[in-house]
Every structure is written in structure tokens, then in C-alpha cells.
Design an enzyme around this catalytic site. Structure first.
Site, PDB file in Angstrom:
ATOM      1  N   ASP A  18       0.834  -1.206   0.000  1.00  0.00           N
ATOM      2  CA  ASP A  18       0.000   0.000   0.000  1.00  0.00           C
ATOM      3  C   ASP A  18       0.869   1.256   0.000  1.00  0.00           C
ATOM      4  O   ASP A  18       1.992   1.236   0.503  1.00  0.00           O
ATOM      5  CB  ASP A  18      -0.905  -0.025   1.248  1.00  0.00           C
ATOM      6  CG  ASP A  18      -2.098   0.894   1.117  1.00  0.00           C
ATOM      7  OD1 ASP A  18      -2.310   1.466   0.030  1.00  0.00           O
ATOM      8  OD2 ASP A  18      -2.816   1.057   2.116  1.00  0.00           O
ATOM      9  N   ASN A  66     -10.615  -2.511  -6.295  1.00  0.00           N
ATOM     10  CA  ASN A  66      -9.805  -1.600  -7.112  1.00  0.00           C
ATOM     11  C   ASN A  66     -10.402  -1.324  -8.496  1.00  0.00           C
ATOM     12  O   ASN A  66     -10.022  -0.360  -9.162  1.00  0.00           O
ATOM     13  CB  ASN A  66      -8.375  -2.148  -7.309  1.00  0.00           C
ATOM     14  CG  ASN A  66      -7.497  -2.009  -6.076  1.00  0.00           C
ATOM     15  OD1 ASN A  66      -6.557  -2.771  -5.884  1.00  0.00           O
ATOM     16  ND2 ASN A  66      -7.792  -1.029  -5.226  1.00  0.00           N
TER      17      ASN A  66
HETATM   18  C1  FPP Z   1      -1.735   0.275  -3.319  1.00  0.00           C
HETATM   19  O1  FPP Z   1      -1.312   1.596  -3.493  1.00  0.00           O
HETATM   20  C2  FPP Z   1      -1.308  -0.567  -4.384  1.00  0.00           C
HETATM   21  C3  FPP Z   1      -2.130  -1.100  -5.353  1.00  0.00           C
HETATM   22  C4  FPP Z   1      -3.548  -0.819  -5.474  1.00  0.00           C
HETATM   23  C5  FPP Z   1      -1.620  -1.976  -6.372  1.00  0.00           C
HETATM   24  C6  FPP Z   1      -0.336  -2.673  -6.072  1.00  0.00           C
HETATM   25  C7  FPP Z   1       0.455  -2.619  -7.294  1.00  0.00           C
HETATM   26  C8  FPP Z   1       1.783  -2.623  -7.363  1.00  0.00           C
HETATM   27  C9  FPP Z   1       2.659  -2.772  -6.206  1.00  0.00           C
HETATM   28  C10 FPP Z   1       2.482  -2.435  -8.652  1.00  0.00           C
HETATM   29  C11 FPP Z   1       2.183  -3.444  -9.651  1.00  0.00           C
HETATM   30  C12 FPP Z   1       2.137  -4.820  -9.124  1.00  0.00           C
HETATM   31  C13 FPP Z   1       2.703  -5.839  -9.718  1.00  0.00           C
HETATM   32  C14 FPP Z   1       2.553  -7.214  -9.172  1.00  0.00           C
HETATM   33  C15 FPP Z   1       3.507  -5.621 -10.904  1.00  0.00           C
HETATM   34  P1  FPP Z   1      -2.420   2.696  -3.548  1.00  0.00           P
HETATM   35  O2  FPP Z   1      -2.584   3.125  -4.968  1.00  0.00           O
HETATM   36  O3  FPP Z   1      -3.660   2.222  -2.884  1.00  0.00           O
HETATM   37  O4  FPP Z   1      -1.743   3.828  -2.728  1.00  0.00           O
HETATM   38  P2  FPP Z   1      -2.488   4.965  -1.893  1.00  0.00           P
HETATM   39  O5  FPP Z   1      -3.236   4.258  -0.809  1.00  0.00           O
HETATM   40  O6  FPP Z   1      -1.356   5.770  -1.395  1.00  0.00           O
HETATM   41  O7  FPP Z   1      -3.353   5.700  -2.847  1.00  0.00           O
END
Ligand code: FPP
Length: 246
Positions: A18, A66
Site C-alpha cells: 500500500d 480496485n
Molecule cells: C496500493 O497503493 C497498491 C495497489 C492498489 C496496487 C499494487 C500494485 C503494485 C505494487 C504495482 C504493480 C504490481 C505488480 C505485481 C507488478 P495505492 O494506490 O492504494 O496507494 P495509496 O493508498 O497511497 O493511494
């Protein structure tokens, strides 16, 4: 670097990655740049986990919820996933990693499913760490799918209600065949499970860090593992019972 005891590694490490968006926003960058940097952290963690002898690594890459993000962000995440799996396949083959996917794959775009199937098939004979990506995954949805499969068998007369045990239920989850996680790490300071592995995390140790996912380093990962190694896992027993070796 934190000293780790190789005999006390979690058998199964699960991670809620996250804070990509916040990492980017704090730097006046687009959210997708945070996801791109997050994908680099994924590579580091996969390498580390495999080298440290962790048997199972499960990463929450995209939740059922998501899909409600802005369309452009969802598209960018799917494109990133495609690129990541293509790049990672070579490394998985080299490092003897078996790839695995949990979640509702029917929701994913067909071209992603083709790439996933190829990676699953090409790594199916590998005997090292099992790397599971949770994609379009929600814990409640997974439990409902398992219950529906079991109900169908009861209706068909191939299963009796008395035969429904915890172990049988587990075998109908997407994670059938994987041990339950021993440790859950969540980055970015949020202290929630967010519908991740609800059934499977029943006895997991939880570790929360304020670090945003793109900023996670080998050192901070090792600190989380060292913290896990210092804990006493009682599974409902007393300390005295655990210390009696009978
Ligand atoms: C949370 O950050 C992360 C995600 C929703 C997606 C996770 C994806 C990755 C780590 C990159 C791609 C993955 C792979 C396996 C290649 P957020 O967007 O919710 O962050 P925030 O809470 O700060 O908005």
C-alpha cells in the site's frame, strides 16, 4: 543489516502493498509513477523472499474493489501487470519460482489471462518458492465462492453436511494447497486487513509499517522479518505449554 535466523523464517509471507499513490503525490508525480516504482519493490521482495528460503509469498496486487478506481488508473495497472509478468517470467524460471494466481480471474481482461496462463504453465514444474499474486481478489468473495462450490456438492449428493470441516472448507478456497500465512506485512501506515485472505490470516502475525511500498528497502523488509522472529506464536496455548517440549 538486521541479523535473521534462517531457521525461523515465516513459511508463508503475505503482503498488502500500500501507499504507491501517496508516494507519488508527495513528490508531485502521477499515481501511476508510484505503481511503477512499486513494481520495482515487488521485484526486490520476490528476490529477497526466495533467497531467504521463504516457501510462499503472496502479494495483494489488485483487489475486487480496485475496479472502481478511475478507468485510466485501472488500465495503467493492467498494463504494468502485463509488463511485470513478461519480465518476471524469465527470472521466475531462473530462480525456480512457481507462479500462482488467486482471485476472480473471470474479471480480468482476456489478454492478461493469456499471459497469466502462460506463466502458470511455464513455471508449473518449479520446486522453489511459490509466488502468488492476488488479482481481482476479495476475501469475502472467495469465501462465498467456496461456500457455493460446497453447497453444490451437497445438493448433488456427493457430500454430506457433516463432512464439512475447516480442512474441507480450506480446500475449496483459491488458496487450496497453500499453508496459511505466518506473517502479514502492510505498508503505508494503514492498520486494516482490507478484505485480504480473511480466512487464512486467522493466526497470522500482523506487521504494520509507515513506509510507503515504493520506499520499502531490503533493510526495512529484514526489520519486519526480525520483528516476526522475536514474537512468540501461541495458537491459543499458554507460554508454559509452548515451553514444555512434550
Ligand atoms: C496500493 O497503493 C497498491 C495497489 C492498489 C496496487 C499494487 C500494485 C503494485 C505494487 C504495482 C504493480 C504490481 C505488480 C505485481 C507488478 P495505492 O494506490 O492504494 O496507494 P495509496 O493508498 O497511497 O493511494
Amino acid at each position: 543489516m538486521t541479523e535473521l535466523d534462517p531457521t525461523k523464517m515465516p513459511r508463508h509471507l503475505a503482503i498488502i502493498m500500500d501507499g504507491n499513490g501517496r508516494w507519488a503525490q508527495q513528490r508531485m508525480l502521477k499515481r501511476i509513477v508510484g505503481h511503477q516504482r512499486g513494481a520495482e519493490t515487488v521485484q526486490m521482495v520476490v528476490d529477497q523472499a526466495s533467497n531467504l528460503g521463504i516457501g510462499y509469498l503472496t502479494l495483494f496486487a489488485f483487489s475486487s474493489e480496485n475496479w472502481s478506481r478511475p478507468k485510466l488508473e485501472v488500465q495503467a495497472l493492467m498494463a504494468l501487470l502485463k509488463k511485470y509478468i513478461r519480465n518476471e517470467l524469465r527470472r521466475m524460471l531462473k530462480n525456480n519460482i512457481r507462479f500462482n494466481v488467486i482471485g476472480n480471474r473471470a474479471d480480468l481482461p482476456p489478454e492478461i489471462n493469456v499471459i497469466l496462463d502462460d506463466a502458470l504453465q511455464q513455471t508449473s514444474g518449479n520446486t522453489g518458492m511459490v509466488l502468488t499474486l492476488a488479482l481481482s481478489y476479495g476475501g469475502r468473495q472467495e469465501i462465498v465462492r467456496a461456500a457455493a462450490k460446497i453447497a453444490q456438492q451437497v445438493q448433488d449428493g456427493t457430500l454430506q453436511p457433516e463432512q464439512i470441516t475447516e480442512s474441507l472448507f480450506s480446500q475449496h478456497l483459491d488458496t487450496a494447497g497453500l499453508p496459511d500465512p505466518d506473517l502479514l506485512i502492510r505498508t503505508s501506515g494503514e492498520m486494516r486487513i482490507s478484505n485480504f485472505l480473511l480466512w487464512q490470516l486467522a493466526y497470522a502475525e500482523l506487521y504494520f509499517t509507515d513506509i510507503n511500498w515504493p520506499d520499502l528497502t531490503i533493510n526495512t523488509l529484514h526489520a519486519a522479518l526480525a520483528d516476526f522472529q522475536a514474537r512468540e506464536r501461541r495458537f491459543g496455548k499458554t507460554s508454559a505449554q509452548l515451553n514444555q517440549r512434550s
